[in-house]
Structure formats: structure tokens, C-alpha cells
Design a protein around this motif. Structure first.
Motif, mmCIF file in Angstrom:
data_model
loop_
_atom_site.group_PDB
_atom_site.id
_atom_site.type_symbol
_atom_site.label_atom_id
_atom_site.label_comp_id
_atom_site.label_asym_id
_atom_site.label_seq_id
_atom_site.Cartn_x
_atom_site.Cartn_y
_atom_site.Cartn_z
ATOM 1 N N LEU A 80 11.044 48.882 48.890
ATOM 2 C CA LEU A 80 10.841 47.765 48.223
ATOM 3 C C LEU A 80 10.081 46.540 48.976
ATOM 4 C CD1 LEU A 80 11.303 46.556 45.338
ATOM 5 C CD2 LEU A 80 13.189 45.466 46.461
ATOM 6 N N ASN A 81 10.649 46.625 50.285
ATOM 7 C CA ASN A 81 9.794 45.566 51.163
ATOM 8 C C ASN A 81 8.617 45.717 51.450
ATOM 9 O OD1 ASN A 81 12.453 44.087 51.343
ATOM 10 N ND2 ASN A 81 12.927 45.054 53.232
ATOM 11 N N LEU B 223 10.444 52.891 42.245
ATOM 12 C CA LEU B 223 9.663 52.503 43.076
ATOM 13 C C LEU B 223 8.078 53.009 43.159
ATOM 14 C CD1 LEU B 223 12.248 52.007 45.972
ATOM 15 C CD2 LEU B 223 10.942 50.233 44.966
ATOM 16 N N ASN B 224 8.196 54.550 42.870
ATOM 17 C CA ASN B 224 7.148 55.068 42.683
ATOM 18 C C ASN B 224 6.278 54.405 41.562
ATOM 19 O OD1 ASN B 224 5.997 58.612 42.491
ATOM 20 N ND2 ASN B 224 4.716 57.102 42.229
ATOM 21 N N GLU C 14 15.824 45.899 42.103
ATOM 22 C CA GLU C 14 16.199 45.175 43.418
ATOM 23 C C GLU C 14 17.656 44.952 43.293
ATOM 24 O OE1 GLU C 14 14.920 40.910 45.446
ATOM 25 O OE2 GLU C 14 14.330 41.009 43.519
ATOM 26 N N ARG C 15 18.119 44.607 41.931
ATOM 27 C CA ARG C 15 19.637 44.533 41.741
ATOM 28 C C ARG C 15 20.306 45.780 41.897
ATOM 29 N NH1 ARG C 15 19.315 40.763 36.132
ATOM 30 N NH2 ARG C 15 19.170 38.765 37.231
ATOM 31 N N ARG C 16 19.699 46.884 41.427
ATOM 32 C CA ARG C 16 20.464 48.407 41.679
ATOM 33 C C ARG C 16 20.390 48.784 43.125
ATOM 34 N NH1 ARG C 16 16.382 51.130 38.171
ATOM 35 N NH2 ARG C 16 17.308 53.209 39.105
ATOM 36 N N ILE C 17 19.198 48.306 43.889
ATOM 37 C CA ILE C 17 19.523 48.466 45.562
ATOM 38 C C ILE C 17 20.395 47.459 46.224
ATOM 39 C CG2 ILE C 17 18.113 48.404 47.581
ATOM 40 C CD1 ILE C 17 15.547 48.952 45.919
ATOM 41 N N ALA C 18 20.495 46.234 45.689
ATOM 42 C CA ALA C 18 21.481 45.364 46.264
ATOM 43 C C ALA C 18 22.990 46.112 45.777
ATOM 44 C CB ALA C 18 21.409 44.089 45.742
ATOM 45 N N ALA C 19 23.173 46.614 44.644
ATOM 46 C CA ALA C 19 24.440 47.116 44.393
ATOM 47 C C ALA C 19 24.823 48.212 45.172
ATOM 48 C CB ALA C 19 24.557 47.626 42.886
ATOM 49 N N ILE C 20 24.063 49.039 45.515
ATOM 50 C CA ILE C 20 24.053 50.173 46.172
ATOM 51 C C ILE C 20 24.656 49.876 47.677
ATOM 52 C CG2 ILE C 20 23.165 52.268 47.301
ATOM 53 C CD1 ILE C 20 21.309 52.595 44.803
ATOM 54 N N GLU C 21 24.116 48.898 48.094
ATOM 55 C CA GLU C 21 24.182 48.499 49.652
ATOM 56 C C GLU C 21 25.480 47.674 49.678
ATOM 57 O OE1 GLU C 21 19.723 47.450 50.926
ATOM 58 O OE2 GLU C 21 20.514 45.877 50.062
ATOM 59 N N ILE C 22 25.680 47.225 48.539
ATOM 60 C CA ILE C 22 27.102 46.436 48.774
ATOM 61 C C ILE C 22 28.369 47.597 48.527
ATOM 62 C CG2 ILE C 22 28.851 44.974 47.184
ATOM 63 C CD1 ILE C 22 26.207 43.329 46.404
ATOM 64 N N ARG C 23 28.176 48.402 47.686
ATOM 65 C CA ARG C 23 29.087 49.619 47.682
ATOM 66 C C ARG C 23 29.103 50.405 48.932
ATOM 67 N NH1 ARG C 23 26.889 50.957 42.809
ATOM 68 N NH2 ARG C 23 26.418 53.001 43.461
ATOM 69 N N ALA D 58 8.666 60.415 55.692
ATOM 70 C CA ALA D 58 8.752 59.978 54.687
ATOM 71 C C ALA D 58 10.030 59.152 54.788
ATOM 72 C CB ALA D 58 9.301 61.054 53.587
ATOM 73 N N GLU D 59 10.005 57.904 53.944
ATOM 74 C CA GLU D 59 10.993 56.797 53.871
ATOM 75 C C GLU D 59 12.088 57.151 52.915
ATOM 76 O OE1 GLU D 59 13.107 54.399 54.863
ATOM 77 O OE2 GLU D 59 11.563 53.662 55.596
ATOM 78 N N THR D 60 13.298 57.152 53.355
ATOM 79 C CA THR D 60 14.612 57.432 52.640
ATOM 80 C C THR D 60 15.348 56.167 52.280
ATOM 81 O OG1 THR D 60 16.248 57.694 54.718
ATOM 82 C CG2 THR D 60 14.875 59.687 53.929
ATOM 83 N N ASN D 61 15.031 54.962 52.614
ATOM 84 C CA ASN D 61 15.869 53.899 52.318
ATOM 85 C C ASN D 61 15.033 53.153 51.251
ATOM 86 O OD1 ASN D 61 16.695 51.133 52.453
ATOM 87 N ND2 ASN D 61 17.635 51.537 54.464
ATOM 88 N N PRO D 62 15.651 52.979 50.092
ATOM 89 C CA PRO D 62 14.905 52.308 48.953
ATOM 90 C C PRO D 62 14.686 50.773 49.204
ATOM 91 C CG PRO D 62 16.990 52.912 48.315
ATOM 92 C CD PRO D 62 16.948 53.610 49.742
ATOM 93 N N ARG D 63 15.419 50.106 50.199
ATOM 94 C CA ARG D 63 15.173 48.836 50.608
ATOM 95 C C ARG D 63 14.080 48.671 51.356
ATOM 96 N NH1 ARG D 63 16.654 43.962 48.718
ATOM 97 N NH2 ARG D 63 18.671 44.631 48.535
ATOM 98 N N ASN D 64 13.766 49.696 52.155
ATOM 99 C CA ASN D 64 12.454 49.699 53.222
ATOM 100 C C ASN D 64 11.318 49.682 52.130
ATOM 101 O OD1 ASN D 64 14.155 49.047 55.234
ATOM 102 N ND2 ASN D 64 14.037 51.068 56.007
#
Length: 462
Positions: free
Chosen positions: A191-192, A303-304, A250-259, A183-189
């Protein structure tokens, strides 16, 4: 006579290597139906898991007659969609058999297989194909991704209860009797993957910003404008709503990554740029132990929803957590879920387990409520889904499996009779899965796991 041109449902927006699937529009057809055929959206299947069972009197409704108006505390967040939910008390799990010392290795691995591992091959994966993968083998022929497997926690726990392969502890999807599906745990992956986009390296450029921070939508917006002009007012609203939803995720994922990046710098002694030097440092967010576990789970749920909305896949499985020490600081305590389930009736621990259960059901409710808000065909996205939330144990204190908790949401395109609580159903885990697959129109050459029959109370009467 409509002036709008009918378009293929697989039409997507493209630009500079990025592709963006589209939601179902009225002008589209499924499986390239002719205009003479009645429009019928496909049925999707989703499964969401929580370990360790529930506190029974907080989960089961007290009276079938008041189920819709007075749900138990654990189900309060589902109140807006209870008419599209079905609860059944009396579904028995797979007996532990020769694996009495492996309750937690079995609770997840048997959840969708309804079968025990081979006792003669304990150190290998040897169980049964899972229900989600049976669905994927049938429904996956029509979509870009046969199935989507998600998890909040990495599947790296190493424990060999009763000598069983460690994969049983953290996997519920099995492509074949000998192959677990990661299973994939990274939301960025995720989304891609949904948008068929590949990141270079770890996806972060020299300035610490993901290449997706220049929104994929910005690359294809010209195409969106051209398409929008050809659509009816209703389809225009659907397209706008969908694009807004993708951009929000997409913005929420980017915000998580920046934090996460700033927290890592702070931990290394490097002060990230902030508006004021007196500002508190950013919290360190991890998967899955972060202060905002709900944030990750809701992004995964979104994402689901996007995957179903765009018909990128029709099968999704989400392991909300696994039985390996997860805690919930967001609820105001750091005790591990597993330790609190062995409560022996102690009120403080019981209350914490009840809070954890409600938290996990709240995330499921977040997802199905969103599906209910999205129009599709003559109804909603949820109308055309079969969503199942549940646990592989009845009671984590006693490791009992005689009465597993399940919540079904969605009518499966009219195949399921919802809005009910059935307090005395006779059946087992395999019976339930077999019935749900049949309701989704999936042909079966044999029952699932220990199934002996279909549960007659589930299907809508034709």
C-alpha cells in the motif's frame, strides 16, 4: 460540447507528503492522447500461481458446449465471468531434463520463464528472463512502477533439490537470467509503495497504531473535493467508488495489524484491552499460516486491482503459495498441501487437494470478478486485462507436466477470444506465454523459453 476540462491521466491528489493516484476518469487521456484520438485504455497483465497441480476431473470442463453453463466444481466461483475466461487443455510444461530430482524447484521457476536452469551452474541463478519481466520492460516505461511482485509466503525456504539454487524454489520472476525478483508479502508495504509513502521504523507508533491509521485519504480529501467539482456525474461516481475502495483496503490492513499485535501480546502474557474479560483472545494471524489465509490473499488481490486501476503499474505477479509445506486451516484441516498431493488415489486426500485448488481459484475469481465490476472506458477493467492463473505441475501425485492447468481471464482490450474451453490444444508453456505477450502488444525479439510458435486459437479474429 463538454464543459469539463480535460486533465492529465497522471494527475494525483497530494497532501503532507502523501500522494494518491487516481483511477481512469472519462476526462482523462492515456499517454496524453489528443482529444481527436479514440480513447483506448492500456492492456495490463497479471499472473497468479498455485503449486502442486490440480485434481483433473474437478478442474477440466467435461464438454466445451456446456462450459459456460455447467463449469466444473473448481471453477464455480468464476461463473459470473466465464464469458471472459479461456481454458485450454494440452499446454505442456518444460521437461525436467537433467533435473529429475527437482520437481518442486522447477515447477515455480519455469512457470513464467518456460526454460530450465543451466545444469552447469546449478548453485547459481542462471535461467532466463521471465514473461512478466519481459512485459515490464515494455509496459513499465509508461507507469510509476514497472511491475509489482506479490507473495503470500516469505521467499526464505531453503532446499537445494538436485543441487539447484534455493531461489528457484520460491521465485517465478527473473529480471535477467541471473537475477531473481523478490516479492513483497506485507500488504502495508505494498500500500505504501503504491502511494509513494514511507513509514518510519516498522510503521507502528508508541500507541501501537500505524501512521496510516490516520487515513491518507483524510490528508488529501480537500483536494478530492476540489477535483470532484470539476468532474461529470459519471466521473464523480468513479472517484467516490475508488476512494471508498482504497479506504476499505486500508482499514482491512489496519485491522489485520491490530489483531496481530494483540495476539502477540496475548502470547507474551499481556492481556490486551477487550470489551469483556470473558471475551476469547484474538486469534493469532500469521502470514501465511493464519486461520484467515483468504483475508490476506484478498487484500493482496485488491492491491493488484488498485495498482491496475490507477495505472501505477501494468504488470503484476502474485505467488499465492509456494511448495514448502503450506496448510489451510480455514478449510477445516491442517494437513500440508504437499503431503496431500501424494494421495495415490486415496479419496480423503484427493478431496483435500480439490478443496485447496478450489480455494486458490476462488481468490483469483475474487480478483477478476472485482475487475469486472469496475467500469473503464466503454467496458470494464477486466476487459482491458490479461489475467493468468495456473500451476507448474499437472498432477502433484505423479509430478507430471504434460498438461498444465491454466485459466485466462480478460479480453486484453479485445485481443483474446474468450468464453471458451479448448480441449485439445497443441502447444507448450513457452508458446502460451509468447502468445499472451503478443496479444498485449509487447514486441518480442525472440520466443519465450521453449516456445516454437504462437497458439492460433487464442487471439480474437480481426
Amino acid at each position: 460540447m463538454s464543459n469539463y476540462k480535460r486533465i492529465n491521466r497522471r494527475t494525483c491528489l497530494k497532501g503532507l507528503g502523501a500522494t494518491l493516484a487516481l483511477p481512469l476518469l472519462d476526462v482523462m487521456g492515456w499517454a496524453e492522447d489528443s482529444e481527436k484520438k479514440t480513447f483506448q485504455p492500456p492492456v495490463r497483465m497479471g499472473f497468479m500461481y498455485m503449486p502442486h497441480g490440480v485434481i483433473m476431473d474437478q478442474f477440466w470442463p467435461k464438454d466445451p458446449k456446456t462450459f459456460l453453463t455447467s463449469p466444473p466444481p473448481a471453477l464455480e466461483s468464476l461463473r459470473p465471468v466465464l464469458d471472459q475466461c479461456l481454458l485450454m487443455k494440452g499446454i505442456a510444461g518444460v521437461s525436467n531434463g537433467p533435473f529429475r530430482g527437482a520437481p518442486h524447484a522447477l515447477e515455480l521457476s519455469t512457470w513464467l520463464t518456460a526454460a530450465l536452469p543451466d545444469p552447469d551452474k546449478r548453485d547459481e541463478i542462471s535461467i532466463s528472463i521471465s514473461a512478466d519481466q519481459i512485459a515490464a520492460n515494455s509496459l513499465g516505461a509508461f507507469t510509476a512502477l514497472p511491475s509489482l511482485e506479490l507473495a503470500t509466503m516469505p521467499q526464505t525456504w531453503k532446499e537445494n533439490q538436485a543441487g539447484l539454487n534455493e531461489a528457484y524454489y520460491s521465485h517465478c520472476s527473473f529480471r535477467s537470467p541471473t537475477q531473481a525478483v523478490p516479492a513483497e508479502t506485507n500488504p502495508r508495504n505494498v500500500l505504501n509503495r503504491l502511494f509513494n509513502k514511507k513509514e518510519k521504523g516498522d510503521g507502528l507508533s508508541a500507541n501501537g497504531m500505524s501512521s496510516l491509521d490516520r487515513s491518507m485519504l483524510d490528508l488529501v480529501i480537500g483536494g478530492a473535493r476540489d477535483l470532484r467539482r470539476t468532474l461529470s456525474k459519471t466521473d464523480q461516481r468513479k472517484l467516490d467508488q475508488y476512494l471508498d475502495s482504497v479506504r476499505s483496503v486500508e482499514r482491512r490492513i489496519a485491522a489485520i495489524e491490530i489483531r496481530q499485535k494483540e495476539a502477540a501480546l496475548e502470547k507474551a502474557g499481556v492481556r490486551p484491552n477487550r470489551s469483556h474479560k470473558t471475551d476469547s483472545p484474538p486469534i493469532e494471524i500469521k502470514i501465511p499460516e493464519g486461520d484467515k489465509r483468504s483475508e490476506y490473499m484478498q487484500v493482496m488481490c485488491d492491491l493488484n486491482v488498485l495498482a491496475f486501476q490507477t495505472d501505477t503499474t501494468r504488470v503484476c505477479t502474485y505467488i499465492g503459495s509456494t511448495p514448502n509445506g503450506v496448510s489451510y486451516p480455514e478449510l477445516g484441516f491442517n494437513d500440508q498441501h504437499h503431503s496431500q498431493t501424494h494421495h495415490n488415489g486415496e479419496k480423503k486426500k484427493v478431496d483435500k487437494v480439490a478443496a485447496i485448488t478450489k480455494f486458490n481459484i476462488d481468490q483469483f475469481a475474487y480478483m477478476v470478478n472485482k475487475m469486472h465490476s469496475l467500469k473503464e472506458g466503454d467496458g470494464t477493467l477486466l476487459d482491458n486485462c490479461i489475467m493468468m492463473w495456473g500451476s507448474g505441475l499437472e498432477d502433484g501425485d505423479r509430478h507430471s507436466r504434460a498438461n498444465l492447468p491454466f485459466i485466462l481471464a480478460g479480453r486484453g482490450g479485445g485481443a483474446i477470444n474468450t468464453g471458451r474451453f479448448l480441449p485439445d490444444v497443441k502447444g507448450n508453456q513457452g508458446d502460451l506465454l509468447t502468445t499472451l505477450l503478443t496479444c498485449a502488444g509487447i514486441p518480442l525479439d525472440r520466443p519465450v523459453g521453449i516456445a516454437t510458435k504462437q497458439i492460433a486459437e487464442i487471439p480474437a479474429q480481426s
